[in-house]
Design a protein around this motif. Structure first.
Motif, PDB file in Angstrom:
ATOM      1  N   LYS A  63       0.867  -1.325  -0.031  1.00 45.71           N
ATOM      2  CA  LYS A  63       0.034  -0.027  -0.046  1.00 45.71           C
ATOM      3  C   LYS A  63       0.820   1.185  -0.054  1.00 45.71           C
ATOM      4  O   LYS A  63       1.906   1.135   0.693  1.00 45.71           O
ATOM      5  CB  LYS A  63      -0.747   0.021   1.307  1.00 45.71           C
ATOM      6  CG  LYS A  63      -2.070  -0.778   1.266  1.00 45.71           C
ATOM      7  CD  LYS A  63      -3.092  -0.549   2.143  1.00 45.71           C
ATOM      8  CE  LYS A  63      -4.398  -1.311   1.932  1.00 45.71           C
ATOM      9  NZ  LYS A  63      -4.648  -2.436   1.082  1.00 45.71           N
ATOM     10  N   PRO A 107      -1.337  10.937  -9.617  1.00 48.47           N
ATOM     11  CA  PRO A 107      -2.300  10.419  -8.546  1.00 48.47           C
ATOM     12  C   PRO A 107      -2.014   8.714  -8.658  1.00 48.47           C
ATOM     13  O   PRO A 107      -1.780   8.202  -9.320  1.00 48.47           O
ATOM     14  CB  PRO A 107      -3.616  10.817  -9.148  1.00 48.47           C
ATOM     15  CG  PRO A 107      -3.504  11.901 -10.145  1.00 48.47           C
ATOM     16  CD  PRO A 107      -2.031  11.561 -10.697  1.00 48.47           C
ATOM     17  N   LEU A 108      -2.443   8.416  -7.070  1.00 39.76           N
ATOM     18  CA  LEU A 108      -2.376   7.140  -6.798  1.00 39.76           C
ATOM     19  C   LEU A 108      -3.115   6.125  -7.695  1.00 39.76           C
ATOM     20  O   LEU A 108      -2.727   5.133  -7.993  1.00 39.76           O
ATOM     21  CB  LEU A 108      -2.856   6.732  -5.232  1.00 39.76           C
ATOM     22  CG  LEU A 108      -2.778   5.579  -4.837  1.00 39.76           C
ATOM     23  CD1 LEU A 108      -1.394   4.908  -4.749  1.00 39.76           C
ATOM     24  CD2 LEU A 108      -3.306   5.525  -3.270  1.00 39.76           C
ATOM     25  N   GLU A 109      -4.406   6.819  -7.866  1.00 41.35           N
ATOM     26  CA  GLU A 109      -5.182   5.723  -9.014  1.00 41.35           C
ATOM     27  C   GLU A 109      -4.503   5.653 -10.432  1.00 41.35           C
ATOM     28  O   GLU A 109      -4.840   4.417 -10.854  1.00 41.35           O
ATOM     29  CB  GLU A 109      -6.693   6.289  -8.970  1.00 41.35           C
ATOM     30  CG  GLU A 109      -6.829   7.662  -9.758  1.00 41.35           C
ATOM     31  CD  GLU A 109      -6.760   8.645  -8.279  1.00 41.35           C
ATOM     32  OE1 GLU A 109      -6.328   8.577  -7.476  1.00 41.35           O
ATOM     33  OE2 GLU A 109      -7.463   9.961  -8.802  1.00 41.35           O
ATOM     34  N   SER A 148       1.119   5.604   0.540  1.00 40.63           N
ATOM     35  CA  SER A 148       0.635   6.664   1.344  1.00 40.63           C
ATOM     36  C   SER A 148      -0.091   7.516   0.439  1.00 40.63           C
ATOM     37  O   SER A 148       0.271   7.708  -0.788  1.00 40.63           O
ATOM     38  CB  SER A 148       1.618   7.170   2.130  1.00 40.63           C
ATOM     39  OG  SER A 148       2.306   8.117   1.562  1.00 40.63           O
ATOM     40  N   ASP A 149      -1.088   8.192   0.849  1.00 35.19           N
ATOM     41  CA  ASP A 149      -1.986   9.389   0.040  1.00 35.19           C
ATOM     42  C   ASP A 149      -1.276  10.249  -0.655  1.00 35.19           C
ATOM     43  O   ASP A 149      -1.642  10.967  -1.560  1.00 35.19           O
ATOM     44  CB  ASP A 149      -3.053   9.724   1.058  1.00 35.19           C
ATOM     45  CG  ASP A 149      -4.088   8.495   1.374  1.00 35.19           C
ATOM     46  OD1 ASP A 149      -4.010   7.574   0.282  1.00 35.19           O
ATOM     47  OD2 ASP A 149      -4.844   8.490   2.199  1.00 35.19           O
ATOM     48  N   ASP A 150       0.109  10.635   0.105  1.00 36.52           N
ATOM     49  CA  ASP A 150       0.573  11.837  -0.619  1.00 36.52           C
ATOM     50  C   ASP A 150       1.636  11.599  -1.625  1.00 36.52           C
ATOM     51  O   ASP A 150       2.494  12.408  -2.003  1.00 36.52           O
ATOM     52  CB  ASP A 150       1.503  12.404   0.714  1.00 36.52           C
ATOM     53  CG  ASP A 150       2.689  11.558   1.098  1.00 36.52           C
ATOM     54  OD1 ASP A 150       2.798  10.315   0.814  1.00 36.52           O
ATOM     55  OD2 ASP A 150       3.682  12.049   1.925  1.00 36.52           O
ATOM     56  N   GLU A 194       0.851  11.512  -4.688  1.00 38.02           N
ATOM     57  CA  GLU A 194       0.440  12.575  -5.975  1.00 38.02           C
ATOM     58  C   GLU A 194       1.175  14.055  -5.589  1.00 38.02           C
ATOM     59  O   GLU A 194       1.948  14.539  -6.431  1.00 38.02           O
ATOM     60  CB  GLU A 194      -0.949  12.708  -5.892  1.00 38.02           C
ATOM     61  CG  GLU A 194      -1.169  13.920  -7.319  1.00 38.02           C
ATOM     62  CD  GLU A 194      -2.585  14.133  -7.541  1.00 38.02           C
ATOM     63  OE1 GLU A 194      -3.663  13.134  -6.579  1.00 38.02           O
ATOM     64  OE2 GLU A 194      -2.991  14.854  -8.211  1.00 38.02           O
ATOM     65  N   GLU A 195       1.409  14.296  -4.100  1.00 39.23           N
ATOM     66  CA  GLU A 195       1.917  15.574  -3.850  1.00 39.23           C
ATOM     67  C   GLU A 195       3.592  15.358  -4.081  1.00 39.23           C
ATOM     68  O   GLU A 195       4.047  16.239  -4.465  1.00 39.23           O
ATOM     69  CB  GLU A 195       1.812  15.746  -2.193  1.00 39.23           C
ATOM     70  CG  GLU A 195       1.919  17.226  -1.931  1.00 39.23           C
ATOM     71  CD  GLU A 195       2.085  17.180  -0.537  1.00 39.23           C
ATOM     72  OE1 GLU A 195       2.905  17.915   0.261  1.00 39.23           O
ATOM     73  OE2 GLU A 195       1.051  16.744   0.151  1.00 39.23           O
ATOM     74  N   GLN A 236      -1.924   3.072  -9.635  1.00 32.73           N
ATOM     75  CA  GLN A 236      -2.544   1.583  -9.426  1.00 32.73           C
ATOM     76  C   GLN A 236      -2.972   1.074 -10.639  1.00 32.73           C
ATOM     77  O   GLN A 236      -2.852  -0.218 -10.869  1.00 32.73           O
ATOM     78  CB  GLN A 236      -3.743   1.829  -8.481  1.00 32.73           C
ATOM     79  CG  GLN A 236      -4.647   0.369  -7.974  1.00 32.73           C
ATOM     80  CD  GLN A 236      -3.338  -0.315  -7.086  1.00 32.73           C
ATOM     81  OE1 GLN A 236      -2.883   0.051  -6.007  1.00 32.73           O
ATOM     82  NE2 GLN A 236      -3.004  -1.598  -7.688  1.00 32.73           N
TER      83      GLN A 236
END
Lengths: 453, 115
Positions: free
Chosen positions: A224, A236-238, A226-228, A230-231, A241
């Motif tokens: 997995k 972007p994570l999607e 982390s959400d950051d 993209e930053e 993926q």
């Protein structure tokens, strides 16, 4: 155009690493020029049209004055044998046969040999040694690849037929509908003329390729993120993926990578991360990675220097045996550090694209140049040879970017000698001079090994 | 001091065709002396197509002319130039032990040259 023309079929374009061998050339034999190059791309057409014979150009010069080729060979041999740290550089726009001679000369003078690889895919060469290479020919890509990813390159402008002949639109054995059977992904920091070919365009932040590659490795392994992300990377994570899923689920995937990875922050780490990603993906499917090579026979240079020395570039013979040390024996370093005291530049123009400090040192030492045209490097040469053009005037062997050797079919004769002929002459004379030097030193047995630098 | 931008030298088709004509010819010199910048960044600096700008960093400086690109093609903070003698003026010689100078990610300052 005169009526004295001939057609050369299946000729080879040696401008870029695609080495397209399906050219149909129309040659005006009286004018000694190619007037039509069917199947060539915009770069190939310019390559064939502009390599004409400049009859007025001297075949050889010493310090800007015309001399015979024999006199120039003598002066070149004297220059190289008198030097303490002679370097040989270039080699990516000449035949394998000429490259062999260049290695032999450098070996004899206990010099340093390096090719333009060191400033293009040299970092990938280091990564191959560290990580390995999951590889294939371009023919396999054409016949099998259903996921084609270009990373850090703009083939539409640098290798215009890469899409049409090898990887995107051609119909292959298992890709009978051409592009309809493939998904094309382009990863680059800017939108280029290559972008329209892509089904998916991904634009990371500049200098964040390594992070994107490492993130993909993690996703491929089911980790997995982390959400950051993209930053950090601009992607972007999607999107990551989705690409990870496509890579794991394709039938045959290929990662083509260019200078956008090797010339930027991370250099060999970027290439290594990409090669490791390709290796990881072979747990799920068949995946290969190929560097997109620039010059017509830069791949041949890697091969020839490897056969002869054991290493692909950045090789030093000063101790009498080959040593490989990028960062020390690569040409930007031997020049910028002030080590080189003579240079033989073959079919290359470092004075127009090296860092300023390296160019300044190059211009302070005697240079021997072999080139088909006058360049920034040749105009300052101590000894300059005007040579014929490989693939247009002379035959020989070149390697396509996927290590497939191709024999050249020349179109018309040149009054200028080819690189191999000149280098054979220098090699012969260098051998005589080095033996004379050896015996003059009082030695009678083994050739004395030079002091370590 | 002007805001720093990232300079990316690279190949272009026009550079490829002009080098075949000759690297000492005007066409090649013009191609390798033309900087691409997005039109928003140009407007911010009061630049129009063809204006001369000075690119500089710790290594050196060079003067080139600039041409606008769409902001969606070339992001803010980034400029592109076909590589050649002008970009060499700005390239550091340190290869970080790998033989390759950092050739595609150079921080440069850009100043308009008043006419």
């Amino acid at each position: 155009m005169t009526e004295n023309t001939k057609i050369i079929e299946n000729a080879t374009c040696t401008f870029c690493g695609c080495v397209c061998d399906d050219m149909i050339l129309t040659v005006d034999l009286d004018e000694k020029k190619i007037i039509k190059s069917k199947n060539a791309c915009v770069l190939g057409r310019a390559w064939f049209a502009e390599h004409t014979i400049e009859e007025d150009a001297p075949a050889a010069m010493i310090d800007g004055k015309e001399v015979t080729v024999e006199e120039a060979i003598e002066e070149a041999a004297q220059t190289l044998t008198k030097a303490k740290f002679p370097i040989t550089y270039g080699l990516s726009d000449t035949t394998c046969e000429a490259q062999r001679q260049a290695v032999a000369i450098t070996d004899r003078v206990k010099g340093n040999i390096d090719t333009t690889t060191s400033v293009c895919h040299g970092p990938s060469g280091l990564a191959f040694q560290g990580v390995g290479e999951s590889t294939s020919t371009l023919g396999e890509v054409k016949n099998r690849a259903d996921l084609v990813i270009y990373w850090g390159g703009n083939p539409a402008e640098s290798h215009p037929r890469h899409f049409g002949r090898y990887a995107v639109t051609p119909k292959g054995m298992f890709t009978p509908r051409g592009k309809k059977d493939r998904t094309v992904v382009l990863i680059d920091v800017r939108k280029t003329k290559s972008s329209p070919v892509a089904d998916i365009l991904i634009r990371p932040k500049p200098g964040k390729d390594f992070e994107v590659l490492w993130a993909l490795r993690a996703l491929v392994k089911g980790k997995k993120l982390s959400d950051d992300i993209e930053e950090r990377t601009g992607v972007p994570l999607e999107v990551l993926q989705d690409l990870s899923d496509r890579m794991k689920n394709c039938r045959f995937g290929v990662l083509f990578f260019g200078m956008g990875l090797t010339m930027t922050r991370g250099r060999h780490f970027n290439s290594g991360a990409l090669l490791a990603l390709a290796t990881d993906l072979n747990e799920f499917t068949h995946f290969v990675a190929k560097p997109v090579r620039g010059h017509g026979n830069v791949t041949g240079a890697d091969n020839v220097v490897s056969w002869q020395t054991g290493y692909p570039f950045g090789v030093n013979f000063s101790r009498g045996y080959p040593r490989f040390n990028p960062g020390e024996f690569t040409t930007v370093d031997t020049l910028a550090n002030g080590h080189a005291d003579a240079a033989m530049i073959i079919a290359s123009d470092p004075a127009s694209n090296f860092p300023k400090k390296a160019i300044q040192h190059l211009k302070s030492i005697p240079i021997v140049v072999l080139d088909t045209k006058c360049t920034e490097t040749s105009k300052d040469a101590h000894v300059a040879f005007r040579t014929s053009t490989y693939g247009i005037n002379t035959t020989g062997t070149v390697y396509r970017m996927d290590d497939v050797p191709i024999t050249l079919r020349p179109a018309f004769e040149s009054p200028f000698p080819d690189d191999e002929t000149i280098l054979k002459g220098i090699n012969k004379r260098v051998n005589e001079l080095m033996l004379a030097k050896h015996y003059a030193s009082g030695a009678s047995g083994e050739v004395k090994v030079a002091s370590p630098i | 001091m002007s805001e720093k931008m990232i300079l990316i030298p690279g190949r272009s088709a026009k550079q490829g065709t002009s080098l075949n004509i000759g690297k000492l010819k005007d066409e090649y010199k013009e191609v390798t002396s033309t900087l691409e910048m997005n039109t928003d960044e140009m407007a911010k600096r009061g630049l129009v197509d063809g204006d001369k700008v000075r690119l500089s960093n710790d290594i050196g400086e060079t003067v080139v002319s600039c041409i606008g690109k769409k902001p969606e093609d070339l992001p803010n903070g980034m400029v592109f130039i076909p590589y050649g003698p002008p970009s060499s003026e700005l390239m550091a010689s340190d290869t970080a032990g790998c033989g390759m100078p950092l050739s595609k990610h150079m921080e440069v300052e850009i100043d308009k040259i008043s006419t």
